[in-house]
Scaffold this motif. Structure first.
Motif, short mmCIF file in Angstrom:
data_model
loop_
_atom_site.label_atom_id
_atom_site.label_comp_id
_atom_site.label_asym_id
_atom_site.label_seq_id
_atom_site.Cartn_x
_atom_site.Cartn_y
_atom_site.Cartn_z
N LEU A 133 33.64 33.11 -5.51
CA LEU A 133 34.00 34.05 -5.12
C LEU A 133 35.41 35.14 -6.40
O LEU A 133 36.13 34.13 -7.24
CB LEU A 133 35.32 34.18 -3.86
CG LEU A 133 35.84 34.72 -3.28
CD1 LEU A 133 35.80 35.70 -2.90
CD2 LEU A 133 37.43 34.12 -2.87
N THR A 141 38.59 36.80 -7.77
CA THR A 141 39.67 37.45 -7.32
C THR A 141 40.00 38.19 -9.13
O THR A 141 40.10 37.30 -9.86
CB THR A 141 41.06 36.42 -7.27
OG1 THR A 141 40.16 35.59 -5.55
CG2 THR A 141 41.51 37.75 -6.71
N GLN A 179 25.61 40.86 -4.97
CA GLN A 179 27.30 40.67 -5.19
C GLN A 179 27.87 41.66 -3.80
O GLN A 179 27.17 42.96 -3.91
CB GLN A 179 27.88 41.43 -5.79
CG GLN A 179 27.61 42.42 -6.57
CD GLN A 179 28.26 43.46 -7.79
OE1 GLN A 179 28.66 42.20 -8.57
NE2 GLN A 179 28.75 44.55 -7.70
N LEU A 238 34.51 41.91 -0.55
CA LEU A 238 35.16 42.00 0.20
C LEU A 238 36.40 42.19 0.43
O LEU A 238 36.66 42.52 1.73
CB LEU A 238 35.97 40.40 0.13
CG LEU A 238 34.63 39.25 0.05
CD1 LEU A 238 35.40 38.05 0.38
CD2 LEU A 238 33.99 38.90 1.41
N SER A 257 38.57 41.56 -4.07
CA SER A 257 37.38 39.99 -3.85
C SER A 257 36.00 40.47 -4.11
O SER A 257 35.93 40.99 -3.24
CB SER A 257 38.23 39.18 -3.09
OG SER A 257 38.41 39.52 -2.26
N VAL A 309 32.33 38.24 -4.21
CA VAL A 309 31.60 37.41 -3.53
C VAL A 309 30.36 37.81 -4.70
O VAL A 309 29.59 38.20 -3.98
CB VAL A 309 31.41 36.80 -2.36
CG1 VAL A 309 29.62 35.56 -1.99
CG2 VAL A 309 32.34 36.20 -1.36
N CYS A 352 31.14 40.05 -12.47
CA CYS A 352 30.59 41.17 -11.37
C CYS A 352 30.56 43.02 -12.04
O CYS A 352 31.12 42.90 -12.77
CB CYS A 352 32.62 41.32 -10.72
SG CYS A 352 32.41 42.76 -9.69
N SER A 375 32.74 29.56 -3.18
CA SER A 375 32.55 30.30 -2.04
C SER A 375 31.44 29.88 -1.49
O SER A 375 30.48 30.01 -1.77
CB SER A 375 32.67 31.57 -1.92
OG SER A 375 32.14 32.18 -1.51
N GLN A 381 30.78 31.79 1.49
CA GLN A 381 30.58 32.59 2.13
C GLN A 381 29.36 34.43 1.83
O GLN A 381 28.76 33.81 1.51
CB GLN A 381 31.91 34.00 1.81
CG GLN A 381 33.36 33.49 2.00
CD GLN A 381 34.14 34.36 1.74
OE1 GLN A 381 34.12 36.08 3.09
NE2 GLN A 381 34.96 34.30 1.15
#
Length: 270
Positions: free
Chosen positions: A2, A4, A34, A37, A77, A79, A231, A268, A270
Motif C-alpha cells: 500500500l 500512500t 496496481q 483506492l 493511496s 495498492v 506507482c 497490504s 487488499q
C-alpha cells in the motif's frame, strides 16, 4: 504494497498572471498490477479530464483572472502487487515498434551507439538489461540539479552526471540504437534508505524470451527491476510525453518552483 502518496507542486510569480493552462499527468494508470483506492487532485481553476495518445489519464487545468501562485496537490493511496522480475502482464494497446522511435531527448548519437554496442552486445534479456543499467549508472553519476528537463541523453552521457530522467533517456537511446522497443515511465517510488526523490522515472523494455514475451519494468537509477513500491503515472516516448506537469502562462514575471513528494509504503492485504 500500500503506497500512500502526496505530491505538492507550487509555482510562485513575481508579478500577477492573467491566465494559466497546465496539462497534468498526476493520476495513477489503470493497470493490472496496481489499483487506486482513492485519489484526488486539488488546485484553483477548472480541471477537464482526458486520455492522451498513450492512454494516460490526464487533466487540463485552466486558471483565469489575476493570480500570483499556482498550487497543485495530488494525493491518495494505491495498492501495488509484486512483479516477478519486473514483468508486466499487460501488453498494452500499441505495437511495441511504436516505442522504437527516437525523440530529441533520446536520439542515439555516435557515442551512445558505441556505448550500447559495448554494454548490450546480445539480445535483450533480463540479465543484459540490468547490466546496461549498471553501466549507465557508472557512466552518469546521480547528481541532483546537474541537468535540466531539456537535457538529452547524449548531453547527460558527455556530462557524466544526471538524475533518474537522464538515466531513463540514456537507456532508451541505447535500446533504440539496437532496435529494441523501450518506453519512458513516470511515477512514484518509496525510496527506502536512499537519498533519491520519491518522484521517479524508469523504463519498460519489450523482451522476447523462451519463458516470457512482453514488457519488463527496469529502474535504471537503482539498476533493478521495478516492484511493488513503484506507482506508475504515465508512459511515453520520453519525459516530454510523460511529464507530470507541463503548461504555459500569460504574465507572471519570474517563476519559482517548489515540489514536495512524500511516499509511504506499508504492507497490504487488499
Amino acid at each position: 504494497m500500500l503506497l500512500t502518496i502526496r505530491h505538492e507542486t507550487v509555482y510562485r510569480y513575481t508579478e500577477p498572471l492573467t491566465y494559466t493552462i497546465q496539462q497534468l499527468r498526476l493520476s495513477p494508470r489503470a493497470e493490472p498490477q496496481q489499483r487506486t483506492l482513492d485519489w484526488r487532485i486539488t488546485s484553483s481553476g477548472v480541471h477537464h479530464p482526458f486520455n492522451d495518445a498513450f492512454g494516460n489519464l490526464c487533466h487540463m487545468l485552466t486558471i483565469t483572472g489575476q493570480h500570483n501562485e499556482v498550487r497543485i496537490v495530488a494525493e491518495g493511496s494505491v495498492v501495488v502487487a509484486p512483479l516477478h522480475l519486473g514483468r508486466l502482464s499487460q501488453a498494452g494497446e500499441f505495437l511495441p515498434l511504436v516505442f522504437t522511435v527516437p525523440t530529441q531527448l533520446t536520439q542515439p548519437s555516435p557515442a551512445i551507439i558505441d556505448f550500447a554496442h559495448r554494454h548490450l552486445i546480445r539480445a535483450a534479456n533480463s540479465d543484459n538489461l540490468l547490466a546496461l543499467a549498471t553501466a549507465i549508472c557508472d557512466a552518469v553519476a546521480y547528481q541532483s540539479g546537474a541537468t535540466l528537463v531539456t537535457t538529452s541523453a547524449d548531453d547527460a552521457l558527455r556530462l557524466g552526471q544526471g538524475v533518474c530522467q537522464d538515466h531513463a533517456h540514456l537507456f532508451l537511446a541505447c535500446c533504440h540504437a539496437l532496435g529494441i522497443p523501450a518506453r519512458y515511465v513516470s511515477g512514484y517510488i518509496d525510496p527506502g534508505n536512499s537519498d533519491h526523490a520519491e518522484s521517479h522515472a524508469w523504463v519498460d523494455v519489450w523482451i522476447v524470451q523462451p519463458d516470457f514475451s512482453g514488457w519488463i519494468s527496469v529502474d535504471v537509477t537503482h539498476a533493478r527491476f521495478a516492484s511493488d513500491v513503484y506507482c506508475r503515472l504515465a508512459i511515453g516516448r520520453d519525459y516530454d510525453s510523460a511529464a507530470p506537469v507541463r503548461g504555459v502562462r500569460r504574465g507572471g514575471g519570474s517563476e519559482t518552483l517548489s515540489v514536495r513528494v512524500n511516499v509511504t509504503a506499508t504492507a497490504s492485504d487488499q
